[in-house]
Design a protein around this motif. Structure first.
Motif, short mmCIF file in Angstrom:
data_model
loop_
_atom_site.label_atom_id
_atom_site.label_comp_id
_atom_site.label_asym_id
_atom_site.label_seq_id
_atom_site.Cartn_x
_atom_site.Cartn_y
_atom_site.Cartn_z
N ALA A 96 0.85 -1.24 0.04
CA ALA A 96 -0.08 -0.17 -0.05
C ALA A 96 0.84 1.30 0.08
CB ALA A 96 -1.03 -0.12 1.21
N GLU A 125 3.62 1.33 -3.20
CA GLU A 125 2.76 1.52 -4.59
C GLU A 125 1.69 2.70 -4.38
OE1 GLU A 125 3.48 -0.64 -6.84
OE2 GLU A 125 4.37 -2.14 -6.08
N LYS A 126 1.56 3.33 -3.20
CA LYS A 126 0.71 4.35 -3.04
C LYS A 126 -0.69 4.05 -3.52
CE LYS A 126 4.14 8.28 -3.52
NZ LYS A 126 5.38 7.47 -3.25
N THR A 127 -1.25 3.07 -3.21
CA THR A 127 -2.78 2.55 -3.53
C THR A 127 -3.61 3.41 -2.81
OG1 THR A 127 -2.78 1.12 -1.33
CG2 THR A 127 -1.96 0.11 -3.55
N GLU A 128 -5.00 3.39 -3.16
CA GLU A 128 -5.85 4.08 -2.66
C GLU A 128 -6.15 4.33 -1.32
OE1 GLU A 128 -10.77 5.44 -3.78
OE2 GLU A 128 -9.38 4.19 -5.01
N GLY A 129 -6.02 5.24 -0.30
CA GLY A 129 -6.39 5.14 1.07
C GLY A 129 -4.85 4.77 1.91
N SER A 130 -3.99 4.79 1.02
CA SER A 130 -2.43 4.31 1.92
C SER A 130 -2.29 5.45 2.79
CB SER A 130 -1.62 3.94 0.96
OG SER A 130 -1.23 4.97 -0.14
N GLU A 131 -2.84 6.73 2.48
CA GLU A 131 -2.16 8.00 3.28
C GLU A 131 -2.79 7.87 4.65
OE1 GLU A 131 -6.25 8.70 1.33
OE2 GLU A 131 -4.19 8.23 0.49
N SER A 183 3.33 6.19 5.29
CA SER A 183 3.12 6.70 4.05
C SER A 183 3.67 8.06 4.00
CB SER A 183 1.83 6.40 3.46
OG SER A 183 1.02 7.40 3.94
#
Length: 241
Positions: A201, A204-210, A215
């Motif tokens: 996550a 790869e900076k997947t959605e919601g990883s923030e 992150s």
């Protein structure tokens, strides 16, 4: 960002130790923030056993990125773990050890430690600058002691903050995100299958990883290295560098 993937946690420890020795040799005085956890424990063993004579320890100054609010004799103390696995086995001047006093009042200790960093370290825009910050990552995506439920501490005004573990309620003193991202270099040490989902996550900076504090690690220097074992890296799309 550089991603290094090794067979297992022992190879991670060996390769990180070689990296540490190289970095220490590049500085007249080398200021390092240490991490707790199971992977650093193995790293400290390898450093002490295989690399002790390859470092001028008089030049290395140790600090901690975070510490549990327990006495230094407590088995949960990051300081105690480091003494047992590294400091007791190398020729390190005592004055080069700058521990967070986990037995003290957390709020007062966070202020004292922030002040110590301001005195000891060079500063960039008023923020103390480590030569190297070593980070781990929890299964929940936390790093140092900034947990997802208190992610706002990342941008706290104070260099050191008091965090609360989400399950145990234990207090911890931690450096904040500004200090981490001001470091000349940041290295993540992450091993084990339980970390694979968050590693994917975050890298790869997947959605919601923030929502994961790990992150937010993005040093201004651009020097960020991930040391992973194959289990932690299993879900990554990219090849190791």
């Amino acid at each position: 960002m550089e991603i290094k993937i090794y067979k297992d946690k022992n190879e991670v420890a060996e390769q990180f130790s070689a990296y540490f020795v190289e970095k220490a040799g590049e500085h007249e005085a080398f200021h390092v923030a240490l991490s707790g956890g199971s992977t650093p424990k193995i790293v400290f063993d390898v450093l002490a056993q295989n690399f002790a004579d390859k470092v001028d320890w008089t030049k290395v100054h140790f600090y901690w990125g975070d510490e549990r609010c327990v006495p230094p004799t407590d088995d949960e103390s990051n300081y105690k773990m480091t003494v047992e696995h590294l400091f007791s086995k190398i020729d390190l001047p005592h004055e080069n050890i700058n521990r967070i006093l986990g037995e003290k009042d957390p709020e007062g200790e966070a202020m004292r430690y922030a002040n110590l960093l301001e005195i000891d370290l060079d500063r960039v825009g008023e923020v103390p600058q480590f030569d190297l910050v070593i980070l781990g990552m929890g299964d929940d995506g936390h790093t140092a002691s900034i947990f997802p439920h208190q992610i706002e501490l990342w941008d706290a005004a104070d260099h050191c903050v008091v965090a609360t573990h989400p399950d145990s309620g234990q207090k911890r003193v931690s450096i904040n995100g500004k200090v981490i991202n001001t470091a000349k270099e940041v290295a993540f040490l992450v091993t084990g299958a339980s970390k694979a989902e968050k590693v994917e996550a975050i890298i790869e900076k997947t959605e919601g990883s923030e929502v994961y504090p790990a992150s937010l690690v993005n040093p201004k220097s651009g020097k960020l290295v991930w040391f992973l074992d194959e289990e932690a890296a299993v879900q990554l799309n990219q090849n190791p560098s």
